[in-house]
Design a protein around this motif. Structure first.
Motif, PDB file in Angstrom:
ATOM      1  N   PRO A  68      21.394 -19.374 101.967  1.00  0.00           N
ATOM      2  CA  PRO A  68      20.662 -19.276 100.696  1.00  0.00           C
ATOM      3  C   PRO A  68      20.516 -20.610  99.971  1.00  0.00           C
ATOM      4  CG  PRO A  68      22.737 -18.070 100.615  1.00  0.00           C
ATOM      5  CD  PRO A  68      22.559 -18.489 102.020  1.00  0.00           C
ATOM      6  N   ALA A  69      21.436 -21.539 100.197  1.00  0.00           N
ATOM      7  CA  ALA A  69      21.367 -22.816  99.489  1.00  0.00           C
ATOM      8  C   ALA A  69      20.196 -23.666  99.989  1.00  0.00           C
ATOM      9  CB  ALA A  69      22.684 -23.579  99.670  1.00  0.00           C
ATOM     10  N   ALA A  70      19.813 -23.472 101.269  1.00  0.00           N
ATOM     11  CA  ALA A  70      18.749 -24.304 101.834  1.00  0.00           C
ATOM     12  C   ALA A  70      17.363 -23.819 101.432  1.00  0.00           C
ATOM     13  CB  ALA A  70      18.855 -24.332 103.357  1.00  0.00           C
ATOM     14  N   GLY A  71      17.257 -22.579 100.972  1.00  0.00           N
ATOM     15  CA  GLY A  71      15.963 -22.002 100.623  1.00  0.00           C
ATOM     16  C   GLY A  71      15.182 -22.847  99.643  1.00  0.00           C
ATOM     17  N   PRO A  72      15.763 -23.151  98.474  1.00  0.00           N
ATOM     18  CA  PRO A  72      15.021 -23.968  97.484  1.00  0.00           C
ATOM     19  C   PRO A  72      14.571 -25.306  98.040  1.00  0.00           C
ATOM     20  CG  PRO A  72      16.953 -22.993  96.494  1.00  0.00           C
ATOM     21  CD  PRO A  72      17.052 -22.691  97.959  1.00  0.00           C
ATOM     22  N   ASP A  73      15.433 -25.964  98.849  1.00  0.00           N
ATOM     23  CA  ASP A  73      15.046 -27.250  99.432  1.00  0.00           C
ATOM     24  C   ASP A  73      13.810 -27.076 100.314  1.00  0.00           C
ATOM     25  OD1 ASP A  73      17.181 -28.438  98.202  1.00  0.00           O
ATOM     26  OD2 ASP A  73      18.534 -28.070  99.889  1.00  0.00           O
ATOM     27  N   ALA A  74      13.821 -26.029 101.140  1.00  0.00           N
ATOM     28  CA  ALA A  74      12.695 -25.788 102.045  1.00  0.00           C
ATOM     29  C   ALA A  74      11.415 -25.562 101.253  1.00  0.00           C
ATOM     30  CB  ALA A  74      12.988 -24.592 102.940  1.00  0.00           C
ATOM     31  N   VAL A  75      11.540 -24.834 100.123  1.00  0.00           N
ATOM     32  CA  VAL A  75      10.350 -24.543  99.319  1.00  0.00           C
ATOM     33  C   VAL A  75       9.758 -25.834  98.740  1.00  0.00           C
ATOM     34  CG1 VAL A  75       9.512 -23.424  97.237  1.00  0.00           C
ATOM     35  CG2 VAL A  75      11.037 -22.202  98.774  1.00  0.00           C
ATOM     36  N   VAL A  76      10.618 -26.754  98.296  1.00  0.00           N
ATOM     37  CA  VAL A  76      10.108 -28.008  97.732  1.00  0.00           C
ATOM     38  C   VAL A  76       9.337 -28.786  98.782  1.00  0.00           C
ATOM     39  CG1 VAL A  76      10.767 -30.227  96.758  1.00  0.00           C
ATOM     40  CG2 VAL A  76      11.941 -28.155  96.021  1.00  0.00           C
ATOM     41  N   VAL A  77       9.888 -28.861 100.015  1.00  0.00           N
ATOM     42  CA  VAL A  77       9.203 -29.577 101.095  1.00  0.00           C
ATOM     43  C   VAL A  77       7.885 -28.879 101.415  1.00  0.00           C
ATOM     44  CG1 VAL A  77       9.353 -30.288 103.504  1.00  0.00           C
ATOM     45  CG2 VAL A  77      11.363 -30.442 102.035  1.00  0.00           C
ATOM     46  N   LEU A  78       7.934 -27.548 101.492  1.00  0.00           N
ATOM     47  CA  LEU A  78       6.732 -26.779 101.806  1.00  0.00           C
ATOM     48  C   LEU A  78       5.653 -26.998 100.748  1.00  0.00           C
ATOM     49  CD1 LEU A  78       5.803 -24.510 103.862  1.00  0.00           C
ATOM     50  CD2 LEU A  78       6.336 -22.909 102.041  1.00  0.00           C
ATOM     51  N   GLY A  79       6.059 -26.961  99.483  1.00  0.00           N
ATOM     52  CA  GLY A  79       5.090 -27.150  98.399  1.00  0.00           C
ATOM     53  C   GLY A  79       4.452 -28.523  98.451  1.00  0.00           C
ATOM     54  N   SER A  80       5.256 -29.549  98.699  1.00  0.00           N
ATOM     55  CA  SER A  80       4.712 -30.902  98.781  1.00  0.00           C
ATOM     56  C   SER A  80       3.716 -30.993  99.921  1.00  0.00           C
ATOM     57  CB  SER A  80       5.846 -31.906  99.007  1.00  0.00           C
ATOM     58  OG  SER A  80       6.857 -31.707  98.046  1.00  0.00           O
TER      59      SER A  80
ATOM     60  N   HIS B 107      18.096 -31.410 102.163  1.00  0.00           N
ATOM     61  CA  HIS B 107      18.373 -31.485 100.729  1.00  0.00           C
ATOM     62  C   HIS B 107      17.992 -32.862 100.177  1.00  0.00           C
ATOM     63  CE1 HIS B 107      20.141 -30.389  96.948  1.00  0.00           C
ATOM     64  NE2 HIS B 107      20.871 -31.497  96.948  1.00  0.00           N
ATOM     65  N   ALA B 108      18.336 -33.889 100.936  1.00  0.00           N
ATOM     66  CA  ALA B 108      18.021 -35.248 100.476  1.00  0.00           C
ATOM     67  C   ALA B 108      16.511 -35.437 100.345  1.00  0.00           C
ATOM     68  CB  ALA B 108      18.602 -36.267 101.459  1.00  0.00           C
ATOM     69  N   VAL B 109      15.771 -34.977 101.367  1.00  0.00           N
ATOM     70  CA  VAL B 109      14.310 -35.097 101.326  1.00  0.00           C
ATOM     71  C   VAL B 109      13.758 -34.334 100.128  1.00  0.00           C
ATOM     72  CG1 VAL B 109      12.173 -34.486 102.524  1.00  0.00           C
ATOM     73  CG2 VAL B 109      14.086 -35.462 103.808  1.00  0.00           C
ATOM     74  N   ALA B 110      14.241 -33.110  99.928  1.00  0.00           N
ATOM     75  CA  ALA B 110      13.762 -32.275  98.832  1.00  0.00           C
ATOM     76  C   ALA B 110      14.040 -32.944  97.489  1.00  0.00           C
ATOM     77  CB  ALA B 110      14.416 -30.900  98.900  1.00  0.00           C
ATOM     78  N   GLU B 111      15.231 -33.554  97.354  1.00  0.00           N
ATOM     79  CA  GLU B 111      15.587 -34.204  96.085  1.00  0.00           C
ATOM     80  C   GLU B 111      14.646 -35.366  95.777  1.00  0.00           C
ATOM     81  OE1 GLU B 111      17.440 -33.956  93.456  1.00  0.00           O
ATOM     82  OE2 GLU B 111      18.141 -31.957  94.043  1.00  0.00           O
ATOM     83  N   VAL B 112      14.263 -36.107  96.834  1.00  0.00           N
ATOM     84  CA  VAL B 112      13.338 -37.221  96.622  1.00  0.00           C
ATOM     85  C   VAL B 112      11.945 -36.683  96.257  1.00  0.00           C
ATOM     86  CG1 VAL B 112      12.151 -39.143  97.734  1.00  0.00           C
ATOM     87  CG2 VAL B 112      14.599 -38.781  98.132  1.00  0.00           C
ATOM     88  N   LEU B 113      11.479 -35.713  97.048  1.00  0.00           N
ATOM     89  CA  LEU B 113      10.142 -35.162  96.805  1.00  0.00           C
ATOM     90  C   LEU B 113      10.051 -34.556  95.413  1.00  0.00           C
ATOM     91  CD1 LEU B 113       9.245 -33.479 100.233  1.00  0.00           C
ATOM     92  CD2 LEU B 113       8.129 -35.454  99.177  1.00  0.00           C
ATOM     93  N   ALA B 114      11.142 -33.969  94.954  1.00  0.00           N
ATOM     94  CA  ALA B 114      11.141 -33.276  93.666  1.00  0.00           C
ATOM     95  C   ALA B 114      10.822 -34.222  92.512  1.00  0.00           C
ATOM     96  CB  ALA B 114      12.497 -32.614  93.441  1.00  0.00           C
ATOM     97  N   TRP B 115      11.070 -35.515  92.729  1.00  0.00           N
ATOM     98  CA  TRP B 115      10.766 -36.484  91.670  1.00  0.00           C
ATOM     99  C   TRP B 115       9.371 -37.095  91.816  1.00  0.00           C
ATOM    100  CZ3 TRP B 115      13.290 -36.762  87.322  1.00  0.00           C
ATOM    101  CH2 TRP B 115      14.632 -36.352  87.274  1.00  0.00           C
ATOM    102  N   THR B 116       8.707 -36.812  92.950  1.00  0.00           N
ATOM    103  CA  THR B 116       7.386 -37.400  93.162  1.00  0.00           C
ATOM    104  C   THR B 116       6.305 -36.470  92.613  1.00  0.00           C
ATOM    105  OG1 THR B 116       7.107 -36.356  95.303  1.00  0.00           O
ATOM    106  CG2 THR B 116       8.139 -38.526  95.298  1.00  0.00           C
ATOM    107  N   PRO B 117       5.134 -37.009  92.347  1.00  0.00           N
ATOM    108  CA  PRO B 117       4.051 -36.172  91.820  1.00  0.00           C
ATOM    109  C   PRO B 117       3.724 -34.986  92.728  1.00  0.00           C
ATOM    110  CG  PRO B 117       3.476 -38.484  91.619  1.00  0.00           C
ATOM    111  CD  PRO B 117       4.763 -38.431  92.363  1.00  0.00           C
ATOM    112  N   ILE B 118       3.835 -35.138  94.048  1.00  0.00           N
ATOM    113  CA  ILE B 118       3.425 -34.026  94.912  1.00  0.00           C
ATOM    114  C   ILE B 118       4.450 -32.898  94.890  1.00  0.00           C
ATOM    115  CG2 ILE B 118       1.918 -35.329  96.471  1.00  0.00           C
ATOM    116  CD1 ILE B 118       4.228 -35.466  98.455  1.00  0.00           C
ATOM    117  N   GLY B 119       5.707 -33.191  94.579  1.00  0.00           N
ATOM    118  CA  GLY B 119       6.719 -32.137  94.667  1.00  0.00           C
ATOM    119  C   GLY B 119       7.315 -31.729  93.327  1.00  0.00           C
ATOM    120  N   ALA B 120       6.903 -32.408  92.251  1.00  0.00           N
ATOM    121  CA  ALA B 120       7.561 -32.191  90.956  1.00  0.00           C
ATOM    122  C   ALA B 120       7.448 -30.747  90.477  1.00  0.00           C
ATOM    123  CB  ALA B 120       6.977 -33.151  89.918  1.00  0.00           C
ATOM    124  N   ALA B 121       6.307 -30.110  90.749  1.00  0.00           N
ATOM    125  CA  ALA B 121       6.111 -28.745  90.267  1.00  0.00           C
ATOM    126  C   ALA B 121       7.112 -27.786  90.911  1.00  0.00           C
ATOM    127  CB  ALA B 121       4.678 -28.283  90.553  1.00  0.00           C
TER     128      ALA B 121
END
Lengths: 253, 541
Positions: free
Chosen positions: B53-65, B205-219
């Motif tokens: 369950p912990a990996a789910g949110p990370d996967a969603v951020v990558v998918l969204g980006s 998780h690391a990739v997701a954390e980086v993407l989360a701060w970028t314009p493509i993944g912030a949402a």
């Protein structure tokens, strides 16, 4: 009466419920230039498509020098040059390449193709654009290269759909000279147009088509019956008189 | 105004469907494809939800980006046939501000837009472990969809002036096609590479954390921050997401306004090189002329160029993947089962170039459809069906035989087993010959559908339509039956190398007979069906 070069016999085409061409029969004698007139949607292009082998008729057929277009297409097609309308060209070729393509498809020897292509490009004022892709040509230049393609194998019958559309006056005069010379040497031309003055000055025969039927056909004088062609055309086709109330808002503003 | 534009878009789609029953079949196939992709996403997220369950949110951020990037790229690729391009409104006295919402929303109408919305809703599974992130993610779905739509419009707008020139447009399409063809293979390759490096979850998780701060993944980063309970980060990312959407809207709106008053005229590329060598190597006959024209079109028409690149690129990509992943599998096999030769390396030289030949399927069957109504020249000039078919086959042979032979040599070289070269050539040339033959034979009845000339190679009609699907099934059936002797002996050559020579002989023989038969059968059908084929290919999507 000289030989009939093009004979249409009861050509008919339906698209769904709509009858586009309804039993068109027409004779074009050798050495004549026939103007095919008709309002938008009259069936001119459909008729020419059926006469040239592009569109299979529901009924009727066309004869070129006595050869049935739909029974022996190869022999009939070898005898005519066609400028179709509303059809794409292989426009990612240059003008010179497109002419060469048409010539070779007609089975001409390469040397003839090359020399004639050069002459045609020169005569039609396309020599500067010979290495430019046809897709980058203007509408008038496309008409001219299309005409050159129809001429390259020296046919004795030309079927030209709207050859003067979008062509500038200078090039138009060149095309007229080419066509007049062609007819004077015994060639036969069928061309469609919307410009009455052009047909009156250029053609010796006229056929008027509306709603898929031939309304009048014969020599220019037979069809005109002493009136200007424009007047006669409107009488035959029927004008669409505007009532005094229609579009009144356009005059009041 | 927005309702009017949406209605216009819907009517355009409806008309396309009403024109041909094949269009409905094509739509159904597209919808099934989209549902399949959605199913995979949903299944993946469900598995993660249960297993990790912990990996789910990370996967969603990558998918969204990835969704945003995908929309931006596809926006550029299809911008050539934008039905709601600003130029079309240039004569209307309507300010841009009133047009923009409708134009934007109409982009969401279609299989892609609806599938994206459903995908965004599906991703809520990934957030369902906690209440706060789930609520935030649900509230952000409109912003996420908006970002996708705006990204597509803004990138196309920013590149619009470059895309107006034919050279720029063609180049973009070629780069885009390489990306699109590569994407399907690069993504698993990268994923595999990440997996190989170990600790996949922490990497994700690391990739997701980086993407989360970028314009493509912030949402998508906002709910991710809420998972960690970091309200400050959530707020900051919300600001980034909002600013991104605003900036994209600004870029697109400025371009739209500018083009309303200064429309971009699509321009030409000027003179081209004549390529006289093409005419010299091919005979000056109708067959030779058709072949020469075909070769010129492969280079000058991006729709053809994209296919040609596909034939050449497919084997190279598979080879590259083999070098990344295959090597590892081989090592594992060696260690665990004691297999002396990695299975992939053994049959690779035979199968990799065959994949290049498989790409020919769309080329062989659809060749006439690409011509559109320009095919009328062949009908008017009285070209016989046999000449037409032979010219097209000759073009493919001149162009693709060297490419496929090159692919064979290359993949054999990579495997290091030169004794397999005859087998590789036999399998490839046999398959290619069968595809060319069958494609040429069925095309008079099943011409298929292609993007219109001048339209984007990735726009409407690029899937080939239902007829192409049917044609592909027929060609595959021919490959596994008629092609079996050449393919079978080629694979068997991995253990009995002399069978490779049998494969080469059988492959060349069967391939040649297939092409000859295709020219004869297709040619005879064409002589009877020229007007019908012309009418079918003149109908543009």
């Amino acid at each position: 009466m000289p030989d009939t070069v093009l004979a249409l016999r009861g050509l008919t085409k339906r698209f769904g419920q709509q009858v586009a061409v309804d039993g068109v029969s027409l004779d074009v004698p050798a050495g004549s230039m026939l103007g095919l007139l008709g309002p938008n949607g009259a069936g001119k292009t459909t008729t020419l498509s059926m006469a040239t082998g592009l569109l299979r008729p529901d009924a009727g057929t066309a004869f070129i020098h006595g050869v049935d277009v739909w029974a022996d297409p190869a022999a009939a097609k070898a005898r005519m040059g066609v400028l179709p309308d509303g059809v794409r060209m292989f426009d990612r070729l240059t003008g010179a390449e497109l002419l060469r393509y048409h010539g070779l498809l007609r089975g001409m020897p390469e040397a003839d193709v090359v020399s004639r292509a050069g002459e045609l490009l020169e005569a039609l004022g396309l020599a500067d654009a010979r290495s430019t892709l046809v897709i980058d040509y203007s509408a008038g230049m496309r008409k001219k290269i299309g005409l050159a393609c129809a001429l390259i194998h020296a046919p004795r019958l030309l079927l030209l759909d709207e050859p003067f559309e979008a062509v500038d006056p200078v090039s138009g005069e060149t095309i007229r000279q080419i066509l007049r010379g062609f007819v004077a040497s015994g060639g036969t031309v069928v061309l469609s147009s919307h410009v009455m003055e052009l047909v009156e000055s250029l053609c010796d025969r006229v056929a008027i088509i509306a709603a898929g039927r031939v309304l009048a056909a014969g020599t220019l004088d037979e069809v005109r019956q002493g009136q200007p062609l424009q007047r006669r055309f409107l009488d035959l086709v029927g004008t669409h008189a505007l009532g005094t109330e229609s579009l009144s808002w356009l005059r009041s503003s | 105004m927005a309702a009017l534009l949406l209605g216009l878009r819907l009517r355009q789609l409806g008309r396309t469907l009403a024109r041909s029953p094949w269009a409905i079949v094509t739509l159904v196939v597209a919808v099934l494809g989209a549902l399949g992709a959605l199913g995979v996403v949903a299944a993946l997220l469900l598995v993660l939800r249960v297993a990790a369950p912990a990996a789910g949110p990370d996967a969603v951020v990558v998918l969204g980006s990835a969704l945003v990037v995908g929309w931006a790229i596809s926006g550029v690729l299809v911008s050539a046939d934008d039905a709601l391009a600003p130029e079309r409104f240039a004569l209307l006295p309507v300010p841009a501000a009133r047009l923009l919402p409708g134009v934007l929303l109409s982009g969401a109408v279609g299989v892609g837009g609806i599938a994206t919305l459903l995908a965004l809703l599906t991703t809520l599974i990934g957030w369902s472990a906690d209440v706060a992130p789930l609520v935030a993610a649900a509230a952000l779905v409109p912003l996420q969809l908006l970002t996708c739509l705006l990204a597509a419009r803004a990138l196309a707008a920013a590149l619009a002036r470059q895309l107006a020139k034919r050279s720029g447009r063609d180049l973009t399409l070629v780069i885009g096609s390489v990306l699109a063809i590569s994407a399907g293979i690069l993504v698993p390759a990268v994923a595999e590479g990440v997996r190989a490096l170990g600790a996949a979850e922490s990497m994700l998780h690391a990739v997701a954390e980086v993407l989360a701060w970028t314009p493509i993944g912030a949402a998508w980063g906002v709910p991710l921050a809420l998972v960690a309970g970091d309200l400050l980060a959530a707020g900051a990312r919300l600001l980034i997401a909002l600013a991104t959407a605003a900036l994209l809207a600004l870029v697109w709106g400025r371009d739209f306004r500018a083009r309303l008053t200064a429309p971009i005229a699509t321009g030409g590329g000027g003179r081209v090189r004549s390529g006289g060598w093409i005419d010299r190597i091919l005979p000056a006959t109708p067959v030779g002329a058709i072949a020469a024209r075909g070769v010129r079109y492969r280079i000058r028409d991006p729709r053809h160029l994209v296919n040609a690149i596909g034939v050449a690129l497919m084997p190279v990509l598979i080879l590259g993947m083999q070098l990344v992943i295959g090597g590892r599998i081989e090592v594992e096999l060696d260690a665990e089962a004691g297999v002396g030769l990695g299975a992939f390396a053994a049959v690779g030289p035979m199968l990799v170039p065959v994949l290049g030949a498989i790409v020919l399927m769309s080329v062989a069957q659809l060749d006439a459809a690409y011509d559109s109504s320009a095919l009328a020249v062949h009908v008017l000039a009285g070209v016989t069906g046999t000449q037409d078919r032979a010219g097209r086959a000759l073009c493919m042979a001149v162009l693709f035989a060297p490419v496929l032979v090159g692919a064979s040599v290359l993949s054999t070289a990579v495997s290091g087993r030169w004794d397999l070269l005859p087998a590789s050539l036999g399998a490839t040339l046999g398959t290619a010959g069968i595809i060319l033959g069958v494609g040429g034979a069925i095309s008079p009845w099943l011409p298929g559908q292609t993007p219109a000339p001048e339209a984007s190679p990735f726009g409407s009609g690029s899937s080939g339509g239902a007829q192409a699907l049917l044609g592909a099934l027929i060609m595959v059936a021919a490959i596994v039956t008629v092609g079996a002797p050449a393919l079978g002996t080629a694979i068997a050559a991995a253990w009995l190398p002399w069978l490779g020579w049998v494969s080469l002989a059988v492959g060349v023989l069967v391939g040649s007979i297939a092409v000859w038969l295709g020219v004869r059968i297709g040619g005879r059908a064409l002589d009877r069906r020229w007007p019908e084929l012309l009418a079918a290919v003149s109908r543009e999507p």
